[in-house]
Design a protein around this motif. Structure first.
Motif, PDB file in Angstrom:
ATOM      1  N   THR A 228       0.831  -1.207   0.000  1.00  0.00           N
ATOM      2  CA  THR A 228       0.000   0.000   0.000  1.00  0.00           C
ATOM      3  C   THR A 228       0.866   1.258   0.000  1.00  0.00           C
ATOM      4  O   THR A 228       0.555   2.247  -0.673  1.00  0.00           O
ATOM      5  CB  THR A 228      -0.937   0.019   1.220  1.00  0.00           C
TER       6      THR A 228
ATOM      7  N   THR B   7       2.024   1.926  -3.437  1.00  0.00           N
ATOM      8  CA  THR B   7       0.953   2.507  -4.240  1.00  0.00           C
ATOM      9  C   THR B   7       0.831   4.004  -3.964  1.00  0.00           C
ATOM     10  O   THR B   7       0.689   4.813  -4.883  1.00  0.00           O
ATOM     11  CB  THR B   7      -0.388   1.805  -3.962  1.00  0.00           C
TER      12      THR B   7
ATOM     13  N   ASP C 190       4.295  -0.051  -9.738  1.00  0.00           N
ATOM     14  CA  ASP C 190       3.027  -0.606 -10.227  1.00  0.00           C
ATOM     15  C   ASP C 190       3.089  -2.128 -10.241  1.00  0.00           C
ATOM     16  O   ASP C 190       2.139  -2.810  -9.843  1.00  0.00           O
ATOM     17  CB  ASP C 190       2.745  -0.062 -11.628  1.00  0.00           C
TER      18      ASP C 190
ATOM     19  N   ASP D  22       4.135  -3.512  -6.167  1.00  0.00           N
ATOM     20  CA  ASP D  22       3.153  -3.545  -5.083  1.00  0.00           C
ATOM     21  C   ASP D  22       2.212  -4.743  -5.209  1.00  0.00           C
ATOM     22  O   ASP D  22       1.889  -5.408  -4.228  1.00  0.00           O
ATOM     23  CB  ASP D  22       2.378  -2.229  -4.968  1.00  0.00           C
ATOM     24  N   GLY D  23       1.801  -5.052  -6.449  1.00  0.00           N
ATOM     25  CA  GLY D  23       0.937  -6.216  -6.656  1.00  0.00           C
ATOM     26  C   GLY D  23       1.662  -7.519  -6.372  1.00  0.00           C
ATOM     27  O   GLY D  23       1.101  -8.431  -5.756  1.00  0.00           O
TER      28      GLY D  23
ATOM     29  N   GLY E 187      -6.407  -1.726  -0.939  1.00  0.00           N
ATOM     30  CA  GLY E 187      -5.311  -1.824  -1.889  1.00  0.00           C
ATOM     31  C   GLY E 187      -5.803  -2.138  -3.286  1.00  0.00           C
ATOM     32  O   GLY E 187      -5.300  -1.592  -4.278  1.00  0.00           O
TER      33      GLY E 187
ATOM     34  N   ASP F 140      -4.826   0.704  -6.080  1.00  0.00           N
ATOM     35  CA  ASP F 140      -3.831   0.374  -7.102  1.00  0.00           C
ATOM     36  C   ASP F 140      -4.257   0.803  -8.508  1.00  0.00           C
ATOM     37  O   ASP F 140      -3.504   1.503  -9.192  1.00  0.00           O
ATOM     38  CB  ASP F 140      -3.517  -1.123  -7.055  1.00  0.00           C
TER      39      ASP F 140
ATOM     40  N   ASP G  22      -2.639   3.792 -10.987  1.00  0.00           N
ATOM     41  CA  ASP G  22      -2.200   3.500 -12.356  1.00  0.00           C
ATOM     42  C   ASP G  22      -2.813   4.475 -13.349  1.00  0.00           C
ATOM     43  O   ASP G  22      -2.118   5.034 -14.208  1.00  0.00           O
ATOM     44  CB  ASP G  22      -2.585   2.078 -12.755  1.00  0.00           C
TER      45      ASP G  22
END
Length: 198
Positions: free
Chosen positions: A7, A10, A56, A59-60, A73, A77, A81
């Motif tokens: 988080t 992000t 980008d 974080d995922g 989150g 996210d 983006d």
């Protein structure tokens, strides 16, 4: 709201947006907004955008690997983006590096697909319009194109010659716009049964 490293990454991506946009309007460029930024500004902006693009992916990846996914989150996210891409495209349009139609196609698709996903989520069928491979390919091509267009200046590769970032940036952003339309059609097709039911 639970704060964890994914988080925070992000949020970092969101905080980087005013930095790379503001760099275009540094005092030396404020004298004439239509003037092309200096090479140093181009390099700085490209590096900042590249860092944002890396977060980008990171974080995922970390959220899944560390099992730190959350509803907040998942909401933040894609917002980060879309803000990042929209901000970059708007600035690129202003400096004549991207056509307005291409920018409208990409930004418009992001808004339309986001709205579609929210509606499908409300209907309990968000998974049917989840991220598909064509969407991932589109995002990759789009990010590379934006990086080239932000850098703008040709890259001297020495004995290998010169790499024309402007040319390849324009080619890739047009390909990204085409993939944008294809991916939107894909998501609309996936949601069509539910749309017909309405």
């Amino acid at each position: 709201m639970k704060i964890n490293i994914p988080t925070m990454l992000t949020w970092l991506r969101i905080l980087l947006i005013p930095i790379f946009v503001g760099a275009f309007y540094w005092p030396e460029n404020l004298r004439k907004l239509s003037a092309m930024p200096s090479h140093e500004v181009n390099v700085f902006i490209t590096v900042v955008f590249a860092i944002a693009a890396i977060t980008d992916w990171l974080d995922g990846y970390l959220a899944r690997r560390w099992n730190q996914t959350s509803a907040f989150g998942a909401f933040l996210d894609p917002v980060a983006d879309k803000l990042m891409v929209a901000a970059a495209l708007i600035v690129l349009v202003e400096f004549g590096r991207v056509g307005a139609i291409v920018a409208l196609i990409i930004i418009g698709r992001e808004i339309a697909v986001s709205a579609l996903r929210e509606w499908m989520a409300g209907e309990g069928q968000r998974s049917s319009v989840g991220v598909a491979m064509i969407g991932k390919v589109k995002t990759t091509v789009q990010m590379i194109a934006i990086l080239f267009l932000l850098f703008w200046d040709d890259i001297d590769l020495g004995a290998l010659g010169v790499f024309p970032t402007q040319l390849w940036g324009h080619i890739l952003i047009v390909i990204a716009a085409f993939l944008t339309l294809l991916s939107m059609a894909y998501y609309l097709k996936a949601a069509l049964p539910k749309l017909r039911g309405q």
